[in-house]
Design a protein around this motif. Structure first.
Motif, PDB file in Angstrom:
ATOM      1  N   THR A   1       0.834  -1.200  -0.046  1.00 18.13           N
ATOM      2  CA  THR A   1       0.050  -0.151   0.042  1.00 18.13           C
ATOM      3  C   THR A   1       0.769   1.101  -0.201  1.00 18.13           C
ATOM      4  O   THR A   1       2.209   1.177   0.168  1.00 18.13           O
ATOM      5  N   GLN A   2       0.387   2.550  -0.145  1.00 12.93           N
ATOM      6  CA  GLN A   2       1.127   3.740  -0.067  1.00 12.93           C
ATOM      7  C   GLN A   2       0.722   4.478   1.215  1.00 12.93           C
ATOM      8  O   GLN A   2      -0.356   4.234   1.597  1.00 12.93           O
ATOM      9  N   ALA A   3       1.679   5.197   1.743  1.00 13.65           N
ATOM     10  CA  ALA A   3       1.297   5.974   2.874  1.00 13.65           C
ATOM     11  C   ALA A   3       2.086   7.541   2.730  1.00 13.65           C
ATOM     12  O   ALA A   3       2.923   7.598   1.950  1.00 13.65           O
TER      13      ALA A   3
ATOM     14  N   CYS B   1      -2.288   5.615   5.645  1.00 12.77           N
ATOM     15  CA  CYS B   1      -2.091   4.464   4.846  1.00 12.77           C
ATOM     16  C   CYS B   1      -3.256   4.326   4.058  1.00 12.77           C
ATOM     17  O   CYS B   1      -4.338   4.469   4.302  1.00 12.77           O
TER      18      CYS B   1
ATOM     19  N   MET C   1      -4.831   0.613   5.191  1.00 12.10           N
ATOM     20  CA  MET C   1      -4.159   0.645   6.677  1.00 12.10           C
ATOM     21  C   MET C   1      -4.046  -0.968   7.112  1.00 12.10           C
ATOM     22  O   MET C   1      -3.107  -1.636   7.505  1.00 12.10           O
TER      23      MET C   1
ATOM     24  N   ALA D   1      -1.481  -2.700   5.278  1.00 11.45           N
ATOM     25  CA  ALA D   1      -0.029  -2.103   5.601  1.00 11.45           C
ATOM     26  C   ALA D   1       0.317  -2.949   6.766  1.00 11.45           C
ATOM     27  O   ALA D   1       1.544  -3.383   7.037  1.00 11.45           O
TER      28      ALA D   1
ATOM     29  N   LEU E   1      -0.178   3.847  12.576  1.00  7.95           N
ATOM     30  CA  LEU E   1      -0.692   3.656  11.161  1.00  7.95           C
ATOM     31  C   LEU E   1      -2.184   4.206  11.511  1.00  7.95           C
ATOM     32  O   LEU E   1      -2.846   3.776  12.182  1.00  7.95           O
TER      33      LEU E   1
ATOM     34  N   ASN F   1      -6.648   6.175   5.493  1.00  4.61           N
ATOM     35  CA  ASN F   1      -6.571   7.247   4.425  1.00  4.61           C
ATOM     36  C   ASN F   1      -7.973   7.795   4.628  1.00  4.61           C
ATOM     37  O   ASN F   1      -9.113   7.201   5.174  1.00  4.61           O
TER      38      ASN F   1
ATOM     39  N   VAL G   1      -3.818  10.324   0.928  1.00  5.59           N
ATOM     40  CA  VAL G   1      -2.695   9.752   0.514  1.00  5.59           C
ATOM     41  C   VAL G   1      -2.156  10.010  -0.690  1.00  5.59           C
ATOM     42  O   VAL G   1      -0.856  10.465  -1.096  1.00  5.59           O
TER      43      VAL G   1
END
Length: 127
Positions: A4-6, A74, A77, A80, A109, A112, A117
């Motif tokens: 995932t992206q964060a 995240c 989340m 992640a 964490l 989003n 994000v």
């Protein structure tokens, strides 16, 4: 490929006295208080606009603030958390979204909200 992206939402720092830090960051950078935990005139914690959290630590005697944790928002989340645990992070007793990495690096964490994000990452001036 990452799970995932964060993005880094805040950095938490232990200090002995929060008031001078509030004044400094407000006057120098316009980073006003957005949230307070504890009494307004002597808070236990404050969050500033722009991603700084100060935590008052009784008996603090260091010449500068001490790192407490990184707060990461995240895109996914739960994915992640699962990936972090699979890569050696440890669960903590602070909640399922709190993880411990080697060298006692704590991560908080957070989920989003909307496209936060993607927006934050797109606004990174270094890319």
């Amino acid at each position: 490929m990452s799970t995932t992206q964060a993005y880094l939402e805040h950095v938490a720092i232990y200090v002995g006295d929060i008031a001078p830090h509030i004044a400094f960051f407000d006057k120098v950078f316009g980073m006003t208080v957005t949230q307070v935990k504890g009494a307004a005139d002597n808070p236990d914690q404050v969050w500033l606009l722009g991603g700084i959290q100060f935590i008052r630590k009784e008996g603090f005697a260091g010449p500068e603030g001490r790192f407490a944790h990184l707060g990461l928002v995240c895109a996914d989340m739960e994915a992640a958390i699962e990936a972090a645990l699979a890569h050696g992070a440890k669960a903590t007793d602070q909640g399922h979204n709190w993880l411990l990495l080697p060298d006692n690096l704590y991560l908080e964490l957070m989920p989003n909200k909307g496209e936060s994000v993607q927006i934050a990452r797109a606004n990174d001036r270094r890319i």
